[in-house]
Motif scaffolding. Structure first.
Motif, PDB file in Angstrom:
ATOM      1  N   GLU A   1       0.834  -1.198   0.000  1.00 50.96           N
ATOM      2  CA  GLU A   1       0.000   0.000   0.000  1.00 50.96           C
ATOM      3  C   GLU A   1       0.875   1.256   0.000  1.00 50.96           C
ATOM      4  O   GLU A   1       0.606   2.231  -0.692  1.00 50.96           O
ATOM      5  CB  GLU A   1      -0.873  -0.003   1.244  1.00 50.96           C
ATOM      6  N   MET A   2       1.963   1.224   0.803  1.00 55.38           N
ATOM      7  CA  MET A   2       2.843   2.386   0.910  1.00 55.38           C
ATOM      8  C   MET A   2       3.548   2.668  -0.410  1.00 55.38           C
ATOM      9  O   MET A   2       3.683   3.806  -0.823  1.00 55.38           O
ATOM     10  CB  MET A   2       3.910   2.123   1.987  1.00 55.38           C
ATOM     11  N   LEU A   3       4.038   1.606  -1.054  1.00 58.78           N
ATOM     12  CA  LEU A   3       4.826   1.811  -2.275  1.00 58.78           C
ATOM     13  C   LEU A   3       3.945   2.046  -3.491  1.00 58.78           C
ATOM     14  O   LEU A   3       4.342   2.734  -4.418  1.00 58.78           O
ATOM     15  CB  LEU A   3       5.751   0.613  -2.513  1.00 58.78           C
ATOM     16  N   GLY A   4       2.754   1.463  -3.479  1.00 58.49           N
ATOM     17  CA  GLY A   4       1.795   1.691  -4.553  1.00 58.49           C
ATOM     18  C   GLY A   4       2.372   1.412  -5.924  1.00 58.49           C
ATOM     19  O   GLY A   4       2.984   0.370  -6.164  1.00 58.49           O
ATOM     20  N   VAL A   5       2.232   2.399  -6.802  1.00 53.26           N
ATOM     21  CA  VAL A   5       2.622   2.194  -8.194  1.00 53.26           C
ATOM     22  C   VAL A   5       4.136   2.113  -8.336  1.00 53.26           C
ATOM     23  O   VAL A   5       4.649   1.639  -9.343  1.00 53.26           O
ATOM     24  CB  VAL A   5       2.031   3.311  -9.068  1.00 53.26           C
ATOM     25  N   TYR A   6       4.888   2.548  -7.331  1.00 53.13           N
ATOM     26  CA  TYR A   6       6.345   2.539  -7.462  1.00 53.13           C
ATOM     27  C   TYR A   6       6.919   1.130  -7.394  1.00 53.13           C
ATOM     28  O   TYR A   6       8.054   0.905  -7.787  1.00 53.13           O
ATOM     29  CB  TYR A   6       6.984   3.436  -6.399  1.00 53.13           C
ATOM     30  N   LEU A   7       6.146   0.179  -6.875  1.00 56.27           N
ATOM     31  CA  LEU A   7       6.626  -1.206  -6.831  1.00 56.27           C
ATOM     32  C   LEU A   7       6.745  -1.781  -8.247  1.00 56.27           C
ATOM     33  O   LEU A   7       7.838  -2.215  -8.631  1.00 56.27           O
ATOM     34  CB  LEU A   7       5.711  -2.033  -5.924  1.00 56.27           C
ATOM     35  N   PRO A   8       5.661  -1.770  -9.064  1.00 52.43           N
ATOM     36  CA  PRO A   8       5.853  -2.231 -10.450  1.00 52.43           C
ATOM     37  C   PRO A   8       6.825  -1.357 -11.239  1.00 52.43           C
ATOM     38  O   PRO A   8       7.458  -1.824 -12.177  1.00 52.43           O
ATOM     39  CB  PRO A   8       4.449  -2.179 -11.055  1.00 52.43           C
ATOM     40  N   LEU A   9       6.964  -0.108 -10.838  1.00 48.97           N
ATOM     41  CA  LEU A   9       7.852   0.785 -11.596  1.00 48.97           C
ATOM     42  C   LEU A   9       9.330   0.474 -11.372  1.00 48.97           C
ATOM     43  O   LEU A   9      10.188   1.111 -11.976  1.00 48.97           O
ATOM     44  CB  LEU A   9       7.574   2.250 -11.252  1.00 48.97           C
ATOM     45  N   ILE A  10       9.653  -0.514 -10.516  1.00 51.08           N
ATOM     46  CA  ILE A  10      11.049  -0.955 -10.393  1.00 51.08           C
ATOM     47  C   ILE A  10      11.554  -1.414 -11.762  1.00 51.08           C
ATOM     48  O   ILE A  10      12.737  -1.314 -12.054  1.00 51.08           O
ATOM     49  CB  ILE A  10      11.174  -2.096  -9.353  1.00 51.08           C
ATOM     50  N   VAL A  11      10.629  -1.860 -12.616  1.00 48.03           N
ATOM     51  CA  VAL A  11      11.020  -2.303 -13.964  1.00 48.03           C
ATOM     52  C   VAL A  11      11.833  -1.230 -14.683  1.00 48.03           C
ATOM     53  O   VAL A  11      12.814  -1.530 -15.359  1.00 48.03           O
ATOM     54  CB  VAL A  11       9.764  -2.598 -14.822  1.00 48.03           C
ATOM     55  N   VAL A  12      11.410   0.019 -14.568  1.00 49.37           N
ATOM     56  CA  VAL A  12      12.094   1.076 -15.310  1.00 49.37           C
ATOM     57  C   VAL A  12      13.119   1.808 -14.448  1.00 49.37           C
ATOM     58  O   VAL A  12      13.566   2.883 -14.810  1.00 49.37           O
ATOM     59  CB  VAL A  12      11.091   2.080 -15.909  1.00 49.37           C
ATOM     60  N   ASN A  13      13.488   1.210 -13.302  1.00 48.23           N
ATOM     61  CA  ASN A  13      14.549   1.796 -12.490  1.00 48.23           C
ATOM     62  C   ASN A  13      15.865   1.682 -13.262  1.00 48.23           C
ATOM     63  O   ASN A  13      16.289   0.581 -13.609  1.00 48.23           O
ATOM     64  CB  ASN A  13      14.633   1.021 -11.169  1.00 48.23           C
ATOM     65  N   CYS A  14      16.487   2.826 -13.536  1.00 46.36           N
ATOM     66  CA  CYS A  14      17.671   2.755 -14.418  1.00 46.36           C
ATOM     67  C   CYS A  14      18.827   2.027 -13.771  1.00 46.36           C
ATOM     68  O   CYS A  14      19.722   1.576 -14.465  1.00 46.36           O
ATOM     69  CB  CYS A  14      18.136   4.122 -14.900  1.00 46.36           C
ATOM     70  N   ILE A  15      18.855   1.906 -12.441  1.00 45.68           N
ATOM     71  CA  ILE A  15      19.976   1.203 -11.819  1.00 45.68           C
ATOM     72  C   ILE A  15      20.026  -0.236 -12.319  1.00 45.68           C
ATOM     73  O   ILE A  15      21.083  -0.753 -12.675  1.00 45.68           O
ATOM     74  CB  ILE A  15      19.838   1.191 -10.277  1.00 45.68           C
ATOM     75  N   ILE A  16      18.853  -0.872 -12.374  1.00 47.09           N
ATOM     76  CA  ILE A  16      18.821  -2.295 -12.689  1.00 47.09           C
ATOM     77  C   ILE A  16      19.213  -2.550 -14.140  1.00 47.09           C
ATOM     78  O   ILE A  16      20.101  -3.349 -14.429  1.00 47.09           O
ATOM     79  CB  ILE A  16      17.437  -2.873 -12.348  1.00 47.09           C
ATOM     80  N   LEU A  17      18.577  -1.817 -15.054  1.00 52.44           N
ATOM     81  CA  LEU A  17      18.936  -1.969 -16.457  1.00 52.44           C
ATOM     82  C   LEU A  17      20.384  -1.522 -16.686  1.00 52.44           C
ATOM     83  O   LEU A  17      21.120  -2.130 -17.459  1.00 52.44           O
ATOM     84  CB  LEU A  17      17.980  -1.140 -17.323  1.00 52.44           C
ATOM     85  N   GLY A  18      20.786  -0.489 -15.977  1.00 54.28           N
ATOM     86  CA  GLY A  18      22.153   0.021 -16.113  1.00 54.28           C
ATOM     87  C   GLY A  18      23.186  -1.011 -15.688  1.00 54.28           C
ATOM     88  O   GLY A  18      24.189  -1.212 -16.365  1.00 54.28           O
ATOM     89  N   ARG A  19      22.956  -1.696 -14.565  1.00 55.10           N
ATOM     90  CA  ARG A  19      23.908  -2.716 -14.115  1.00 55.10           C
ATOM     91  C   ARG A  19      23.902  -3.905 -15.060  1.00 55.10           C
ATOM     92  O   ARG A  19      24.930  -4.516 -15.302  1.00 55.10           O
ATOM     93  CB  ARG A  19      23.571  -3.218 -12.690  1.00 55.10           C
ATOM     94  N   ALA A  20      22.708  -4.256 -15.580  1.00 54.71           N
ATOM     95  CA  ALA A  20      22.638  -5.368 -16.531  1.00 54.71           C
ATOM     96  C   ALA A  20      23.519  -5.066 -17.730  1.00 54.71           C
ATOM     97  O   ALA A  20      24.307  -5.906 -18.177  1.00 54.71           O
ATOM     98  CB  ALA A  20      21.191  -5.592 -16.972  1.00 54.71           C
TER      99      ALA A  20
END
Lengths: 237, 198
Positions: A99-118
């Motif tokens: 509930e606290m994180l709301g839409v930001y939880l699915p938005l981890i997909v577009v977190n540039c850190i993750i794609l950037g490290r990949a």
């Protein structure tokens, strides 16, 4: 022994020297949005770290199988799958956090850190090193979020982890948990980190724009470098 | 009448009170990265409005399909892939058929694929349970709000260039503090839309 040392280095670089938030300036959206309290900040950090470690491992294991032309979509699918898994786990076992994180939880997909490290690490290194890199970056991300969350919760709500602090909780400065406070605290933290980096003779953190953008390689349109060069030329003219 | 009122209220909320950049922190990267000059800020935000509208129009029927098959948990994967493919497709079509528009927006399109504002607006439309018209209005409103914040902020930054800033605040820190002040100005709209239409 040498191997151990380099693994330790991969781990520790993500925490301070190459801290994803405060030094590389990646993943700014969740940093600003989910740090209204320590709990949601740490929750976000942990969720993103789990995704980061898992996707680093899988992408590193598949690095010789994925053709380089379609690697970005392939990475996105891997990351999105792990985000979905994390989303389900959080929804099932920590509904309050969901509930606290709301839409930001699915938005981890577009977190540039993750794609950037990949793109920058996992696609070029062995599985174990990638896992350690993911762990280090994850810890660095969580630590930065914790710091932001602590400052904002203490000043803005007069509490820490939900426990109210005497004196401060009587007159909390509400502005710090409102959106402007997020920008402000992040700006001041960034200035502090720059000051410390300067003392050690390190370059200050800047938005490196296209250089760190995970899409840079697949940007067939000269959008990034060319437009920057053009801008430089315009300036010099 | 009631419906138009609702739609206008959705648009105004998305632009002013729930501004995607300044209140929801979606799309901070382009906000900090591409807002140095007013003309690039306008180009980038025009591309964002365009992609947001198309992405919403395409993902709405897909979501209906997913819901009817009880596959809601696939939303994240499906939407990000659809948006990525869509941006590529739009790019190719524009390049071939509308070169004028392509030369204006084309360079910003690849940057938008992994922009959290686009995926965010699509997911929020679903979270809020909007129907098709409401979703479209919310997306366009979000895009317009994005543009308003970008253009306003690029003006602030252009003026900041000429100022004497303490060394440790130069670059990103002062930009963030300026963003904070811009965000304060948007706090003034809180409750306004509800008061007009409530």
């Amino acid at each position: 022994m040498a191997e151990k040392k380099s693994l330790a280095k991969e781990f520790s670089k993500g925490i301070i020297v190459e801290n994803p938030v405060l030094r590389l300036v990646l993943g700014t959206c969740p940093t600003l949005a989910t740090t209204t309290s320590v709990k949601s900040a740490v929750g976000m950090g942990l969720a993103a770290s789990v995704v980061l470690i898992c996707s680093n491992v899988v992408i590193s294991a598949l690095r010789k199988v994925i053709p380089s032309r379609v690697r970005i979509p392939a990475y996105i699918v891997v990351i999105a799958s792990f985000v979905t898994l994390v989303q389900m786990v959080v929804k099932a076992f920590a509904p309050a956090l969901d509930e606290m994180l709301g839409v930001y939880l699915p938005l981890i997909v577009v977190n540039c850190i993750i794609l950037g490290r990949a793109e920058a690490f996992a696609s070029k290194n062995a599985v174990l090193a990638s896992a350690v890199d993911g762990l280090g970056m994850g810890v660095g991300f969580t630590a930065a979020l914790f710091l932001m969350g602590a400052v904002r919760e203490i000043l803005g709500a007069g509490s820490f982890l939900g426990l109210s602090i005497p004196f401060l909780s009587a007159n909390p400065m509400l502005i710090f948990i409102l959106p402007p406070g997020g920008f402000f605290v992040f700006g001041i933290l960034m200035a502090t980190v720059n000051k410390l980096a300067e003392k050690k003779g390190k370059p200050k953190a800047e938005l490196k724009g296209c250089k760190v953008c995970p899409m840079a390689a697949s940007c067939t349109l000269h959008s990034c470098e060319d437009s920057q060069e053009k801008e430089k030329q315009e300036v010099s003219v | 009448m009631e419906m138009t009122k609702g739609l206008i209220s959705i648009v105004l909320t998305a632009i002013l009170t729930n501004n995607y950049i300044l209140a929801k922190f979606l799309g901070i990267c382009p906000f900090l990265g591409v807002s140095k000059k007013t003309n690039t800020a306008v180009g980038m935000s025009a591309a964002v409005i365009f992609v947001m509208a198309i992405a919403t129009a395409v993902t709405y029927p897909i979501n209906t399909l997913l819901v009817s098959k009880n596959l809601e948990y696939l939303q994240t994967i499906v939407f990000i892939l659809v948006i990525a493919a869509l941006v590529q497709l739009v790019e190719i079509i524009l390049k071939k058929y509308i070169p004028a528009l392509y030369s204006a927006l084309g360079i910003y399109l690849p940057l938008i694929t992994t922009n959290c504002a686009v995926l965010g607006v699509v997911l929020l439309n679903i979270d809020n349970g909007y129907n098709f018209a409401q979703s479209m209005f919310n997306s366009v409103g979000a895009g317009l709000g994005f543009m308003l914040a970008m253009v306003m902020f690029s003006g602030v930054r252009e003026r900041m260039e000429a100022n004497d800033i303490p060394k440790f605040m130069q670059g990103l820190p002062i930009t963030l503090v300026a963003a904070s002040l811009t965000s304060v100005s948007f706090l003034g709209f809180t409750g306004m839309v509800e008061n007009i239409f409530g």
